[in-house]
Design an enzyme around this catalytic site. Structure first.
Site, PDB file in Angstrom:
ATOM      1  N   GLY A 199       1.081  -1.434   0.619  1.00  9.34           N
ATOM      2  CA  GLY A 199       0.260   0.023   0.015  1.00  9.34           C
ATOM      3  C   GLY A 199       1.044   1.460   0.381  1.00  9.34           C
ATOM      4  O   GLY A 199       2.056   1.229  -0.025  1.00  9.34           O
ATOM      5  N   ILE A 208       1.467   3.611   2.275  1.00 11.14           N
ATOM      6  CA  ILE A 208       2.748   4.028   3.151  1.00 11.14           C
ATOM      7  C   ILE A 208       3.835   2.130   3.575  1.00 11.14           C
ATOM      8  O   ILE A 208       5.053   2.635   3.273  1.00 11.14           O
ATOM      9  CB  ILE A 208       1.974   4.145   4.412  1.00 11.14           C
ATOM     10  CG1 ILE A 208       1.137   5.512   4.512  1.00 11.14           C
ATOM     11  CG2 ILE A 208       3.071   4.583   5.536  1.00 11.14           C
ATOM     12  CD1 ILE A 208       0.158   5.510   6.581  1.00 11.14           C
ATOM     13  N   ASP A 242      -3.006 -13.381   2.107  1.00 12.60           N
ATOM     14  CA  ASP A 242      -4.491 -12.207   2.840  1.00 12.60           C
ATOM     15  C   ASP A 242      -3.542 -12.813   4.270  1.00 12.60           C
ATOM     16  O   ASP A 242      -3.453 -14.045   4.830  1.00 12.60           O
ATOM     17  CB  ASP A 242      -5.749 -12.551   2.792  1.00 12.60           C
ATOM     18  CG  ASP A 242      -6.871 -12.029   3.525  1.00 12.60           C
ATOM     19  OD1 ASP A 242      -6.464 -11.713   4.729  1.00 12.60           O
ATOM     20  OD2 ASP A 242      -8.250 -11.747   3.044  1.00 12.60           O
ATOM     21  N   PHE A 272       0.971  -3.062   8.625  1.00 12.26           N
ATOM     22  CA  PHE A 272      -0.445  -2.667   7.184  1.00 12.26           C
ATOM     23  C   PHE A 272      -1.514  -2.981   7.411  1.00 12.26           C
ATOM     24  O   PHE A 272      -1.812  -2.324   6.459  1.00 12.26           O
ATOM     25  CB  PHE A 272       0.604  -1.753   6.422  1.00 12.26           C
ATOM     26  CG  PHE A 272       1.982  -1.248   6.511  1.00 12.26           C
ATOM     27  CD1 PHE A 272       2.301   0.036   6.924  1.00 12.26           C
ATOM     28  CD2 PHE A 272       3.068  -1.242   6.045  1.00 12.26           C
ATOM     29  CE1 PHE A 272       3.878   1.005   7.256  1.00 12.26           C
ATOM     30  CE2 PHE A 272       4.491  -1.127   6.662  1.00 12.26           C
ATOM     31  CZ  PHE A 272       4.264   0.046   6.612  1.00 12.26           C
ATOM     32  N   SER A 309      -3.216   5.035  14.321  1.00  9.15           N
ATOM     33  CA  SER A 309      -2.954   6.881  13.313  1.00  9.15           C
ATOM     34  C   SER A 309      -3.776   7.430  14.839  1.00  9.15           C
ATOM     35  O   SER A 309      -4.312   7.526  15.946  1.00  9.15           O
ATOM     36  CB  SER A 309      -5.112   6.608  12.991  1.00  9.15           C
ATOM     37  OG  SER A 309      -5.800   7.499  12.712  1.00  9.15           O
ATOM     38  N   ALA A 310      -3.438   9.181  14.423  1.00  3.21           N
ATOM     39  CA  ALA A 310      -3.834  10.153  15.718  1.00  3.21           C
ATOM     40  C   ALA A 310      -5.366   9.557  16.043  1.00  3.21           C
ATOM     41  O   ALA A 310      -5.808  10.572  16.865  1.00  3.21           O
ATOM     42  CB  ALA A 310      -3.859  11.279  14.688  1.00  3.21           C
ATOM     43  N   TYR A 361     -13.687   2.302  12.121  1.00  2.00           N
ATOM     44  CA  TYR A 361     -12.491   2.277  11.403  1.00  2.00           C
ATOM     45  C   TYR A 361     -11.357   2.748  12.956  1.00  2.00           C
ATOM     46  O   TYR A 361     -10.305   2.089  12.963  1.00  2.00           O
ATOM     47  CB  TYR A 361     -12.044   3.306   9.942  1.00  2.00           C
ATOM     48  CG  TYR A 361     -10.818   3.503  10.196  1.00  2.00           C
ATOM     49  CD1 TYR A 361      -9.555   2.578   9.210  1.00  2.00           C
ATOM     50  CD2 TYR A 361     -10.164   4.657   9.924  1.00  2.00           C
ATOM     51  CE1 TYR A 361      -8.591   3.595   9.560  1.00  2.00           C
ATOM     52  CE2 TYR A 361      -8.907   5.427  10.564  1.00  2.00           C
ATOM     53  CZ  TYR A 361      -7.606   3.915   9.977  1.00  2.00           C
ATOM     54  OH  TYR A 361      -6.519   4.643   9.948  1.00  2.00           O
ATOM     55  N   LYS A 402      -8.595   1.020  15.054  1.00  2.00           N
ATOM     56  CA  LYS A 402      -6.891   1.298  15.786  1.00  2.00           C
ATOM     57  C   LYS A 402      -6.841   1.576  17.408  1.00  2.00           C
ATOM     58  O   LYS A 402      -5.959   0.529  18.055  1.00  2.00           O
ATOM     59  CB  LYS A 402      -6.782   2.711  15.243  1.00  2.00           C
ATOM     60  CG  LYS A 402      -6.533   2.755  13.977  1.00  2.00           C
ATOM     61  CD  LYS A 402      -5.394   2.163  13.177  1.00  2.00           C
ATOM     62  CE  LYS A 402      -5.472   1.671  11.609  1.00  2.00           C
ATOM     63  NZ  LYS A 402      -4.423   1.129  11.438  1.00  2.00           N
ATOM     64  N   ASN A 418      -9.598  11.304   0.847  1.00  2.00           N
ATOM     65  CA  ASN A 418      -8.364  12.101   1.893  1.00  2.00           C
ATOM     66  C   ASN A 418      -8.020  12.889   0.664  1.00  2.00           C
ATOM     67  O   ASN A 418      -7.929  12.686  -0.741  1.00  2.00           O
ATOM     68  CB  ASN A 418      -7.138  11.234   2.220  1.00  2.00           C
ATOM     69  CG  ASN A 418      -7.962  10.187   2.569  1.00  2.00           C
ATOM     70  OD1 ASN A 418      -6.991   8.738   2.427  1.00  2.00           O
ATOM     71  ND2 ASN A 418      -7.849  10.868   4.046  1.00  2.00           N
ATOM     72  N   ARG A 428      -4.997  20.123   9.800  1.00  2.00           N
ATOM     73  CA  ARG A 428      -4.379  19.219  10.046  1.00  2.00           C
ATOM     74  C   ARG A 428      -2.972  18.862   9.806  1.00  2.00           C
ATOM     75  O   ARG A 428      -2.545  19.747   9.791  1.00  2.00           O
ATOM     76  CB  ARG A 428      -4.980  17.822   8.624  1.00  2.00           C
ATOM     77  CG  ARG A 428      -6.356  17.850   9.017  1.00  2.00           C
ATOM     78  CD  ARG A 428      -6.915  16.228  10.166  1.00  2.00           C
ATOM     79  NE  ARG A 428      -7.809  16.475   9.726  1.00  2.00           N
ATOM     80  CZ  ARG A 428      -9.096  17.029  10.714  1.00  2.00           C
ATOM     81  NH1 ARG A 428      -8.873  17.647  11.378  1.00  2.00           N
ATOM     82  NH2 ARG A 428     -10.001  16.669  10.355  1.00  2.00           N
ATOM     83  N   ARG A 453     -17.864  16.974   6.466  1.00  2.00           N
ATOM     84  CA  ARG A 453     -18.078  15.905   6.749  1.00  2.00           C
ATOM     85  C   ARG A 453     -18.579  15.461   8.102  1.00  2.00           C
ATOM     86  O   ARG A 453     -17.846  15.513   8.725  1.00  2.00           O
ATOM     87  CB  ARG A 453     -17.086  15.798   5.774  1.00  2.00           C
ATOM     88  CG  ARG A 453     -17.179  14.036   5.405  1.00  2.00           C
ATOM     89  CD  ARG A 453     -15.626  14.065   5.217  1.00  2.00           C
ATOM     90  NE  ARG A 453     -14.468  13.645   4.884  1.00  2.00           N
ATOM     91  CZ  ARG A 453     -12.911  13.658   5.642  1.00  2.00           C
ATOM     92  NH1 ARG A 453     -13.161  12.938   4.073  1.00  2.00           N
ATOM     93  NH2 ARG A 453     -12.353  13.676   6.051  1.00  2.00           N
TER      94      ARG A 453
HETATM   95  N1  UFG Z   1     -11.181  17.423   3.126  1.00  2.00           N
HETATM   96  C1  UFG Z   1     -12.054  18.269   1.912  1.00  2.00           C
HETATM   97  N2  UFG Z   1     -12.233  17.569   0.699  1.00  2.00           N
HETATM   98  C2  UFG Z   1     -11.899  16.580   0.098  1.00  2.00           C
HETATM   99  C3  UFG Z   1     -10.601  15.316   1.337  1.00  2.00           C
HETATM  100  C4  UFG Z   1     -10.686  16.137   2.385  1.00  2.00           C
HETATM  101  O1  UFG Z   1     -12.497  19.621   1.619  1.00  2.00           O
HETATM  102  O2  UFG Z   1     -12.547  15.845  -0.524  1.00  2.00           O
HETATM  103  C5  UFG Z   1     -10.237  18.143   3.892  1.00  2.00           C
HETATM  104  C6  UFG Z   1     -11.459  16.688   5.375  1.00  2.00           C
HETATM  105  O3  UFG Z   1     -12.407  17.588   5.315  1.00  2.00           O
HETATM  106  C7  UFG Z   1     -10.701  17.238   6.257  1.00  2.00           C
HETATM  107  C8  UFG Z   1      -9.196  17.465   5.711  1.00  2.00           C
HETATM  108  O4  UFG Z   1      -9.272  17.812   3.891  1.00  2.00           O
HETATM  109  O5  UFG Z   1     -10.598  18.467   6.673  1.00  2.00           O
HETATM  110  C9  UFG Z   1      -7.987  16.524   5.743  1.00  2.00           C
HETATM  111  O6  UFG Z   1      -8.933  15.115   5.184  1.00  2.00           O
HETATM  112  P1  UFG Z   1      -8.593  14.191   4.920  1.00  2.00           P
HETATM  113  O7  UFG Z   1      -9.171  12.913   4.427  1.00  2.00           O
HETATM  114  O8  UFG Z   1      -7.261  13.519   4.327  1.00  2.00           O
HETATM  115  O9  UFG Z   1      -8.079  13.492   5.969  1.00  2.00           O
HETATM  116  P2  UFG Z   1      -8.467  13.013   7.921  1.00  2.00           P
HETATM  117  O10 UFG Z   1      -7.850  14.085   8.564  1.00  2.00           O
HETATM  118  O11 UFG Z   1     -10.135  13.513   8.450  1.00  2.00           O
HETATM  119  O12 UFG Z   1      -7.962  11.627   7.699  1.00  2.00           O
HETATM  120  C10 UFG Z   1      -7.319  10.727   8.959  1.00  2.00           C
HETATM  121  C11 UFG Z   1      -7.053  10.059   8.371  1.00  2.00           C
HETATM  122  C12 UFG Z   1      -7.522   8.892   8.994  1.00  2.00           C
HETATM  123  C13 UFG Z   1      -8.621   8.935  10.178  1.00  2.00           C
HETATM  124  C14 UFG Z   1      -8.821  10.082  10.405  1.00  2.00           C
HETATM  125  C15 UFG Z   1      -9.759  10.336  11.560  1.00  2.00           C
HETATM  126  O13 UFG Z   1      -6.584   9.762   6.670  1.00  2.00           O
HETATM  127  O14 UFG Z   1      -6.738   7.332   8.756  1.00  2.00           O
HETATM  128  O15 UFG Z   1      -7.444  11.721  10.360  1.00  2.00           O
HETATM  129  O16 UFG Z   1     -10.683  10.935  11.501  1.00  2.00           O
HETATM  130  F1  UFG Z   1      -8.895   8.022  10.284  1.00  2.00           F
END
Ligand code: UFG
Length: 338
Positions: free
Chosen positions: A10, A12, A58, A80, A124-125, A149, A153, A199, A231, A292
């Protein structure tokens, strides 16, 4: 060391494989390619110039995993092998609990059977939940999650802590990732999500390359400086190098210990869009949409423990994260599918 990367094909895992190989370790990958591509393993070999043993297996399949342990003299595992979609986990929670807990238990049982004592776990955080103050530090208790999810963790960390308590020979490093983005600087490896990216950075880079029309910014009315979520984004190669330090730490210590891997500096969604545009010269059309479900306004790492204990800090800045993402995406518009 001989290091087994469970789920190592994957995003990472593949970047971590390159860092470990560059440092002189041998790497064995076990992956069922449910959310990854065998091409990524080919690219690991190409970029590192080293051989990599790879099994299509698997990690829940105990017989298949026992064969891998039998055929390789494994010193350490990096785990992972997990499903990782926050939204998807709400739709199919049982599949998430089955897969993520099962991979963990299978690996622990194989470790006991074959006398392997060292484990680095991809956490994960998200385990800090939404009750803890920011920045998150390892001294804080794990929180509760708003999605299965996140619970997997939290449960997996607990399982590792219990196992390490019961077996004084066991060494487990729990790596709590913040938000990894970026790609290998060669442009040959990067993030390649299946379907619509969940993401932020892969979505931005797919807009940039013309695969998606525009980005929706999830919420513009958060209590943050510009109203969008903040973030702690870190370069995937910095994260990969964190695993190298963790593998060495695990070999020299006993018990279970958690480390944050982040930069300690938060950026908002709008700051990420602007940084990407400046680094690449490509403009990203976007619109502010609804929030979201489940997103926290902001969180970032207290990254001081990793610096103090593992001698690890994130070295690459946001410009480099954006530039490397674009180098990968622009040269591989469809990801690993040529
Ligand atoms: N975002 C958008 N538009 C998109 C996708 C994301 O605005 O199309 C925003 C999200 O709302 C967030 C930021 O971009 O504010 C980051 O979003 P990500 O989905 O990239 O990352 P997250 O912080 O939501 O996700 C991370 C980890 C997950 C974990 C999660 C916990 O990727 O593994 O934090 O909340 F579970």
């Amino acid at each position: 060391m001989n290091i087994l990367l469970a789920g190592g094909a994957g995003y990472i895992g593949s970047h971590t494989a390159v860092s470990l190989l560059d440092a002189g370790h041998d790497v064995i990958i076990a992956d069922n390619f449910a959310n990854s591509s065998p091409v990524a393993v080919e690219r690991v070999r190409e970029v590192s110039g080293k051989p990599v043993t790879c099994y299509r297996a698997d990690v829940c399949d105990k017989a298949a995993m026992e064969r891998i342990f039998q055929e390789n003299n494994i010193d350490c595992i990096v785990h992972f092998a997990a499903l990782k979609g926050v939204g998807e986990s709400v739709e199919i929670p049982v599949a998430y609990y089955r897969n993520n807990i099962d991979t963990t238990l299978t690996l622990l049982e194989c470790m006991a059977k074959f006398g392997v004592r060292n484990m680095v776990f991809s956490s994960s955080a998200t385990v800090y939940g939404d009750e803890n103050p920011i920045p998150y530090a390892e001294t804080m208790r794990r929180g509760s999650s708003s999605h299965p999810y996140g619970w997997t963790k939290i449960f997996m960390e607990q399982i590792f802590e219990d196992a390490a308590k019961a077996d004084p020979n066991l060494s487990v490093v729990l790596l709590r990732y913040f938000n990894p983005i970026g790609a290998h600087p060669s442009g040959r490896m990067g993030e390649d999500p299946r379907g619509v990216p969940n993401n932020l950075m892969p979505y931005i880079s797919q807009v940039a390359v013309g695969r998606r029309e525009k980005l929706t910014v999830f919420g513009g009315d958060y209590p943050t400086p510009d109203g969008t979520c903040r973030r702690d984004y870190l370069h995937v190669m910095d994260l990969a190098e964190g695993h190298l330090e963790a593998v060495e730490y695990a070999a020299a210590h006993k018990g279970a210990e958690a480390f944050n891997l982040g930069t300690g500096t938060p950026y908002s969604v709008l700051e990420i869009i602007r940084a990407f545009e400046t680094a690449t010269g490509v403009s990203i059309p976007y619109a502010i949409g609804d929030r979201r479900a489940g997103d926290l306004p902001e969180f970032w790492a207290d990254a001081s423990k990793a610096e103090r204990v593992l001698c690890w800090t994130a070295k690459r800045d946001l410009t480099e994260m954006c530039r490397d993402t674009w180098n990968w995406q622009s040269h591989n518009p469809k990801g690993y599918e040529e």
